[in-house]
Scaffold this motif. Structure first.
Motif: not given
Length: 497
Positions: A193-214
């Protein structure tokens, strides 16, 4: 007689006119009915039994088709996954885009660990059933999620407008890993499981998906297989992409170069062997360590480009040294893919022939773990090099899994004992016993022994009492460029008394 014919013509004309008028009226009735049906479908989205009863006979088949529930064989929209019915990557992006900017909530990326083995063992039909069951379980467990998507074969994504706690993530993982029964066979899956907190690390859609993948990539290396995206990981990925993209230019601009670390013969303290080590000093990226760029190039399929450059550089250098009275053997580190590459093998032999050099001016070092990964293929490839006259050494000896069982089968000349064996050597009798055992094992098989990573006089004093042939490490000599090696050659090989 003529009068009767006139009346017959009149009757026929009247029938034709009546038929035309009836068809016109009938078609107008159908048009009005179809217009009413269109309005009905636009408003209610479905047809009632009364609508069907009132339908003209000619329109009955059409109306029954419209009233029929959607077939399970109907084409899947381009925004949805055909197998599970969940959103696919395209559909997810289409649904997220109108919500931008998204500054709260979270994205959870789920990766099914080694799912391909399910397909390999049970077949794709079985695997499809498992994915369908898993997607249904995910729906039931994630009812609060605003969007659920299948991103690829074994990855699923949740978008929730609320953040999740670590306890919630652990519970989700635990529930997903509960065995699923498919065709009376219980299947246990492991979920990363990869977790992305959007309140801290939001961005455009592609950037958010890339961060979740990282984040999910880092989860694969964590103990509990759960990881949150950390600030700055984008920069690390950007550097990795730059490393891959800049390599061809780096070779053309001579940013890559070789250094050579001597190996000292313990019998007479001479140096007749060195190891070639690659270095990269980039104008744009700064110093790039081999441990950083070599794995990236292997993943990108570009390692052969670097390996060929190394071979050409070493052989050319050896030709020059031989002409100037420096007779030594240069060891080159190769991956098992390089060893198994027939084109590369032929290129090396051709380079040696073109420069009129014997094969034993080169030694090949292959790590033990890579040899153990595919033993039959490795043995076959190494045998070709050894029969041609090249020396073969097993690097990082003792760090693999099956060295004792398989060492006797390998076509090799030498083992390099990893510097990990030197940890605690001075203070722990057990460490010395382990090192002694490794040396005795190799010697018992008739192999040469090199100990690498010797950095202190204390370490050298201990290992010099063992049956070791050569040592390598900063205590004797650090890696040096070709010019530095030439300048220090006499000092490394003092005249014998």
């Amino acid at each position: 007689m003529l009068a009767n014919i006139d009346w017959l013509v009149v009757i026929l004309i009247a029938v034709v006119i009546a038929s035309i008028m009836f068809r016109y009226w009938h078609r107008q009735t159908q048009k009005r009915y179809l217009a009413d049906i269109v309005n009905k479908l636009s408003k209610d989205g479905q047809l009632s039994h009364d609508d069907l009863d009132k339908a003209p006979q000619a329109l009955q088949p059409l109306l029954q088709q419209l009233a029929r529930p959607s077939s399970t064989d109907a084409p899947t929209p381009l925004t949805h996954d055909k197998l599970t019915g969940l959103l696919n990557r395209v559909g997810l992006k289409q649904n997220l885009t109108p919500l931008m900017p998204i500054t709260h909530g979270c994205i959870i990326l789920l990766d099914i660990y080694r799912f391909r083995y399910v397909n390999d063992l049970f077949g794709f039909h079985f695997g499809d059933k498992l994915l369908i069951a898993l997607s249904e379980r995910l729906r039931q467990m994630s009812q609060s999620a605003k969007l659920i998507a299948r991103m690829n074969q074994d990855e699923f994504l949740l978008f929730d407008v609320s953040p999740w706690s670590e306890e919630q993530l652990a519970k989700l993982q635990q529930q997903l890993q509960t065995p699923i029964i498919i065709e009376q066979t219980p299947i246990s899956l492991h979920c990363q499981i990869g977790y992305l907190d959007l309140s801290l690390h939001h961005g455009d859609v592609s950037q958010m998906l890339r961060r979740a993948d990282l984040a999910v990539n880092r989860a694969k290396e964590s103990r509990n297989r759960i990881a949150q995206y950390q600030y700055g990981e984008d920069a690390a990925q950007h550097r990795q992409l730059n490393i891959i993209n800049r390599l061809p230019k780096a070779l053309a601009q001579n940013e890559l170069y070789l250094v050579y670390q001597p190996k000292v013969n313990l019998s007479d303290n001479s140096v007749t062997h060195v190891e070639a080590l690659i270095r990269w000093q980039s104008d744009a990226l700064g110093k790039v360590a081999p441990s950083e760029f070599i794995p990236l190039l292997e993943c990108a399929g570009m390692i052969e480009l670097v390996t060929m450059w190394v071979l050409e550089t070493v052989v050319t250098q050896q030709a020059y040294w031989r002409q100037n009275g420096m007779n030594l053997q240069v060891a080159i580190n190769l991956s098992i893919d390089d060893i198994d590459n027939r084109s590369l093998r032929d290129s090396l032999f051709a380079l040696l022939d073109d420069n009129k050099l014997p094969a034993d001016v080169i030694a090949l070092e292959v790590t033990e773990s890579q040899i153990m990964h595919d033993m039959p293929s490795a043995v076959s490839a190494l045998e070709c090099f050894r029969q041609a006259g090249l020396n073969i050494a097993v690097d990082d000896f003792g760090t693999g899994h099956s060295s004792i069982a398989y060492l006797k089968h390998l076509p090799i000349d030498e083992v390099k004992i990893d510097k990990a064996f030197l940890d605690g050597l001075i203070d722990e009798p057990q460490a010395l016993h382990v090192l002694q055992s490794a040396v005795n094992l190799a010697k018992g098989l008739g192999l040469g022994v090199v100990v690498e990573g010797v950095e202190t006089a204390e370490q050298f004093e201990v290992i010099s009492a063992l049956a070791i042939d050569k040592v390598q490490g900063d205590f004797f000599a650090s890696p040096m460029t070709a010019a530095e090696l030439e300048m220090n050659w006499k000092a490394l090989n003092p005249p014998s008394n």
